[in-house]
Design an enzyme around this catalytic site. Structure first.
Site, mmCIF file in Angstrom:
data_model
loop_
_atom_site.group_PDB
_atom_site.id
_atom_site.type_symbol
_atom_site.label_atom_id
_atom_site.label_comp_id
_atom_site.label_asym_id
_atom_site.label_seq_id
_atom_site.Cartn_x
_atom_site.Cartn_y
_atom_site.Cartn_z
ATOM 1 N N ASN A 80 0.578 -1.048 0.206
ATOM 2 C CA ASN A 80 0.085 -0.374 -0.224
ATOM 3 C C ASN A 80 0.662 1.368 -0.279
ATOM 4 O OD1 ASN A 80 -1.755 1.913 0.367
ATOM 5 N ND2 ASN A 80 -2.079 1.207 2.430
ATOM 6 N N TRP A 81 0.418 1.630 -0.883
ATOM 7 C CA TRP A 81 1.538 2.888 -1.778
ATOM 8 C C TRP A 81 1.348 3.954 -0.635
ATOM 9 C CZ3 TRP A 81 4.137 3.295 -7.305
ATOM 10 C CH2 TRP A 81 4.741 1.559 -7.373
ATOM 11 N N LYS A 82 -0.259 4.412 -0.488
ATOM 12 C CA LYS A 82 -0.934 5.100 0.531
ATOM 13 C C LYS A 82 -0.196 6.751 -0.663
ATOM 14 C CE LYS A 82 -0.339 3.863 4.800
ATOM 15 N NZ LYS A 82 -0.429 3.593 6.087
ATOM 16 N N HIS A 139 -9.452 0.935 4.993
ATOM 17 C CA HIS A 139 -7.631 1.635 5.297
ATOM 18 C C HIS A 139 -8.678 2.264 6.794
ATOM 19 C CE1 HIS A 139 -3.795 2.475 6.551
ATOM 20 N NE2 HIS A 139 -3.816 1.182 5.774
ATOM 21 N N GLU A 187 -6.681 4.607 7.783
ATOM 22 C CA GLU A 187 -6.797 5.739 7.710
ATOM 23 C C GLU A 187 -8.514 6.483 6.648
ATOM 24 O OE1 GLU A 187 -3.246 5.046 5.475
ATOM 25 O OE2 GLU A 187 -2.178 5.087 7.200
ATOM 26 N N GLU A 245 -5.258 -4.996 10.657
ATOM 27 C CA GLU A 245 -4.899 -4.318 10.945
ATOM 28 C C GLU A 245 -4.759 -3.045 12.507
ATOM 29 O OE1 GLU A 245 -2.463 -2.958 7.073
ATOM 30 O OE2 GLU A 245 -4.261 -1.763 6.904
ATOM 31 N N GLY A 252 2.022 2.445 10.632
ATOM 32 C CA GLY A 252 3.748 3.256 10.392
ATOM 33 C C GLY A 252 4.067 3.708 11.926
ATOM 34 N N SER A 307 3.465 -1.926 10.503
ATOM 35 C CA SER A 307 5.237 -2.439 10.345
ATOM 36 C C SER A 307 5.583 -3.197 10.443
ATOM 37 C CB SER A 307 5.385 -2.085 11.868
ATOM 38 O OG SER A 307 4.601 -0.584 12.273
ATOM 39 N N GLY A 323 2.904 -1.415 4.237
ATOM 40 C CA GLY A 323 2.694 0.159 3.523
ATOM 41 C C GLY A 323 3.743 0.447 3.972
ATOM 42 N N GLY A 324 5.368 1.224 5.309
ATOM 43 C CA GLY A 324 6.504 2.243 5.336
ATOM 44 C C GLY A 324 7.301 1.236 3.668
HETATM 45 P P1 PGA Z 1 2.688 0.202 7.931
HETATM 46 O O1 PGA Z 1 1.508 0.725 7.034
HETATM 47 O O2 PGA Z 1 3.381 -1.026 6.965
HETATM 48 O O3 PGA Z 1 3.744 1.263 7.200
HETATM 49 O O4 PGA Z 1 2.533 0.622 8.885
HETATM 50 C C1 PGA Z 1 0.446 -0.596 6.757
HETATM 51 C C2 PGA Z 1 -0.647 0.176 6.530
HETATM 52 O O5 PGA Z 1 -1.355 0.920 7.165
HETATM 53 O O6 PGA Z 1 -1.608 -0.871 5.643
#
Ligand code: PGA
Length: 254
Positions: free
Chosen positions: A9-11, A97, A99, A169, A175, A215, A236-237
């Site tokens: 997930n590049w966001k 998600h 967010e 999640e 993050g 993470s 994510g990251g």
């Molecule tokens: P993260 O994000 O790996 O940066 O913690 C995961 C996600 O939000 O899908």
């Protein structure tokens, strides 16, 4: 056997040029080494979906969107419908998600409609659920996740629920560099599977892929993926660096 999946997930990251070079780097590294039967999904910002689908198709991975509208079409400025996203060659869509819930007010009722739209257009929803820190500290995490799944997923018919992927999640792990322990992940994944089994029978419960997100990185992925109910990760990251992302893909036992 359940599908094993690693989705990135590049966001809201990367310019067009950066996105293109990351996609080619991922494709190159995957061609060098990847375990058999692991589905790799890349979810860039919507602007790059067509490009991602083209490169993915030639390199044995899949493209995924980060969101779709819950409306079918019409006067909804700035929105993208499931049908439009599908027409860009997209196979998966991340829905619900944390967010989107936190910053854009998405509720499970709206997310349920998005899941319906994705399924209608033959895309696999990756439904995200998970508790915030306070809920875990108050030991309400099982109740929270159970409510989320009941509201967003359990209206589906048996044949539909088999076409979705669930991502657990924990919001406190997203993050933050603070990962759920393999035991914590396994405990919740088994619980999620038990909810699906209670509604749809154990054959369906067993067939559903449940990914861990929060993470996840090349250092902790192998241990998480070894858990019996963890079928992969939503990254994510660490999906923004080709080497890290492909290392995570390769964290599955061959
Ligand atoms: P993260 O994000 O790996 O940066 O913690 C995961 C996600 O939000 O899908």
């Amino acid at each position: 056997m359940r599908k094993r999946i690693v989705a990135g997930n590049w966001k809201m990251n990367k310019t067009f040029i950066e996105a293109e070079s990351l996609l080619f780097d991922i494709a190159d590294l995957l061609s060098e080494s990847r375990p058999k039967d692991v589905e790799v999904v890349v979810c860039p910002p919507a602007l790059y979906l067509e490009l991602t689908s083209d490169i993915a198709q030639q390199n044995d991975f899949k493209s995924g969107a980060q969101n779709i509208s819950h409306h079918a079409q019409g006067a909804y400025t700035g929105e993208l419908s499931a049908e439009m996203v599908k027409s860009a060659g997209v196979k998966y869509v991340i829905l619900g998600h944390s967010e989107r819930r936190l910053y854009f007010g998405e509720t499970d009722e709206v997310i349920a409609q998005k899941i319906d739209k994705a399924l209608k257009h033959d895309m696999t929803p990756i439904y995200c659920c998970g508790e915030v820190l306070e809920e875990r500290e108050e030991e309400r995490h099982f109740q929270v996740v159970s409510d989320q799944i009941n509201k967003a997923v359990c209206h589906l018919a048996d044949h539909e629920v088999r076409d979705i992927v669930i991502a657990y999640e924990p919001v406190w792990a997203i993050g933050t560099g603070k990962t759920a322990s393999p035991d914590q992940a396994q405990e919740m994944h088994a619980y999620i599977r038990s909810i699906i089994s209670a509604h749809y029978g154990s054959e369906t419960g067993d067939a559903i892929s449940i990914l861990y997100g929060g993470s996840c990185n090349p250092g902790n992925a192998a241990e998480l993926f070894q858990q019996p109910d963890v079928d992969g990760g939503l990254i994510g990251g660490a999906s923004l660096k080709a080497e890290d992302f492909v290392k995570i893909v390769n964290s599955f036992k061959k």
